[in-house]
Design a protein around this motif. Structure first.
Motif, short mmCIF file in Angstrom:
data_model
loop_
_atom_site.label_atom_id
_atom_site.label_comp_id
_atom_site.label_asym_id
_atom_site.label_seq_id
_atom_site.Cartn_x
_atom_site.Cartn_y
_atom_site.Cartn_z
N TYR A 194 -4.13 -0.88 -6.75
CA TYR A 194 -4.29 -0.27 -5.43
C TYR A 194 -5.75 -0.28 -5.01
O TYR A 194 -6.08 -0.59 -3.85
CB TYR A 194 -3.74 1.15 -5.45
CG TYR A 194 -3.83 1.87 -4.12
CD1 TYR A 194 -3.70 1.18 -2.92
CD2 TYR A 194 -4.04 3.25 -4.07
CE1 TYR A 194 -3.78 1.83 -1.70
CE2 TYR A 194 -4.12 3.91 -2.85
CZ TYR A 194 -4.00 3.20 -1.67
OH TYR A 194 -4.08 3.85 -0.47
N TYR A 224 2.22 1.61 -3.54
CA TYR A 224 1.21 2.05 -4.51
C TYR A 224 0.95 3.55 -4.36
O TYR A 224 0.82 4.28 -5.35
CB TYR A 224 -0.10 1.28 -4.30
CG TYR A 224 -0.13 -0.08 -4.97
CD1 TYR A 224 0.30 -0.23 -6.30
CD2 TYR A 224 -0.59 -1.20 -4.30
CE1 TYR A 224 0.27 -1.47 -6.92
CE2 TYR A 224 -0.62 -2.45 -4.91
CZ TYR A 224 -0.18 -2.57 -6.22
OH TYR A 224 -0.21 -3.80 -6.83
N GLU A 266 0.83 -1.21 0.00
CA GLU A 266 0.00 0.00 0.00
C GLU A 266 0.86 1.26 0.00
O GLU A 266 0.59 2.22 -0.72
CB GLU A 266 -0.94 0.00 1.20
CG GLU A 266 -1.85 1.22 1.24
CD GLU A 266 -2.95 1.10 2.27
OE1 GLU A 266 -3.67 2.09 2.45
OE2 GLU A 266 -3.09 0.01 2.88
#
Length: 339
Positions: free
Chosen positions: A310, A286, A283
């Motif tokens: 994502y 991304y 995360e």
């Protein structure tokens, strides 16, 4: 008649400001004229300060038709003055556009060759390819450095077949040479072939080409960084994680303002972390990919890579509202950029 002449001459640009209009028309009262035109509702302000204006598109098309009836030399002079104004402010794309409109192809070629590498760095790829088409249509020979920048633009816009043809042409042009410049060009062509194969998902061929690349200090950062990303991509596809993490990071080979390789790297690292179920690390990466890609607003591909994966990560971790918000404005971009 005075206002109509002013509007006709400034119809060569889509946004009207007093300094630009003064430069195009060789006047010194454009601010007053624009204020009069606004009061008559012939132009509309584009900012709260009323410093930038535009005509209605249909009205501007009419004015352009009227301008086309004027002597060609007079129209070319307007474009040259617009080009000089944009050049002085560093707006290279606009400057070149008006040089081409003025018919000054030799001057335009010099300007394009000077700014082509920066345009690839900024993601202004389609503009560069449009110029290349205009120059080729006029039978103008392009210098090698410009040809290479154009091939990068073709590769990054997924025009792989065309890029491969142009790579071959460049390789043939330096085939008989063994000077330092020719060797640099051949290494860059090898990097370009590897990049086009990677973007076409031909992992085996891309990796084979990467292994033949011998990086040198004289190579452009874009070239070295792109080769690293191709190697990173090949290792990720084969789940060779030790080799993946051993690939040099983008920008470590020297100073670079090129953000496209950094965007690709962050996305590839995110994919690698997701493949190993490291969702928190993925995360972060991304988000980094989206943030870095945002610095190349004229190249949608810089952000489309990370948007879909994502959003899927957010969805699969129960954050459906965040996933929807992320995709709402960019669903067409995702559809075009993610397969």
């Amino acid at each position: 008649a005075e206002l109509l002449g002013f509007l006709r001459e400034t119809s060569i640009v889509d946004r009207l400001s007093a300094p630009l209009c003064d430069a195009i028309t060789a006047r010194h009262d454009a601010a007053a004229l624009l204020a009069r035109l606004e009061r008559q509702q012939l132009v509309a302000p584009l900012d709260p300060e009323h410093t930038v204006y535009a005509c209605h598109q249909l009205f501007r098309e009419y004015l352009a038709q009227q301008l086309a009836t004027q002597p060609a030399d007079d129209v070319a002079a307007l474009h040259r003055r617009a080009s000089a104004w944009y050049e002085a402010l560093g707006y290279e794309s606009e400057s070149v556009k008006h040089l081409l409109a003025a018919g000054d192809t030799s001057a335009a070629l010099i300007r394009i060759a000077d700014c082509a590498e920066r345009m690839v760095e900024s993601g202004d790829l389609l503009t560069l390819l449009h110029w290349e088409q205009q120059l080729r249509a006029k039978g103008i020979a392009l210098p090698l450095a410009l040809q290479l920048s154009i091939i990068w633009a073709e590769a990054l816009t997924l025009s792989g077949a065309q890029a491969q043809q142009h790579i071959t042409a460049v390789e043939e042009a330096v085939a008989a040479r063994d000077d330092p410049e020719a060797r640099i060009v051949r290494r860059e062509c090898l990097a370009l072939r590897a990049t086009t194969r990677a973007l076409a998902d031909d992992t085996a061929q891309a990796y084979e080409l990467v292994q033949r690349y011998d990086p040198q200090a004289q190579d452009r950062p874009l070239v070295r960084d792109s080769v690293c990303n191709v190697a990173r991509y090949a290792h990720a596809r084969a789940a060779r994680w030790k080799e993946f993490y051993a690939v040099p990071r983008v920008g470590l080979g020297g100073p670079t303002s090129h953000v496209l390789p950094a965007t690709y790297e962050a996305d590839l690292r995110a994919v690698a972390e997701m493949s190993q179920a490291h969702t928190q690390a993925a995360e972060v990466l991304y988000r980094q990919s989206l943030e870095t890609g945002g610095h190349v607003p004229r190249f949608a591909g810089a952000t489309s890579m990370a948007l879909g994966p994502y959003a899927e990560l957010l969805y699969e971790t129960g954050r459906t509202a965040e996933a929807e918000a992320l995709l709402r404005e960019d669903i067409d971009l995702v559809a075009n950029g993610v397969t």
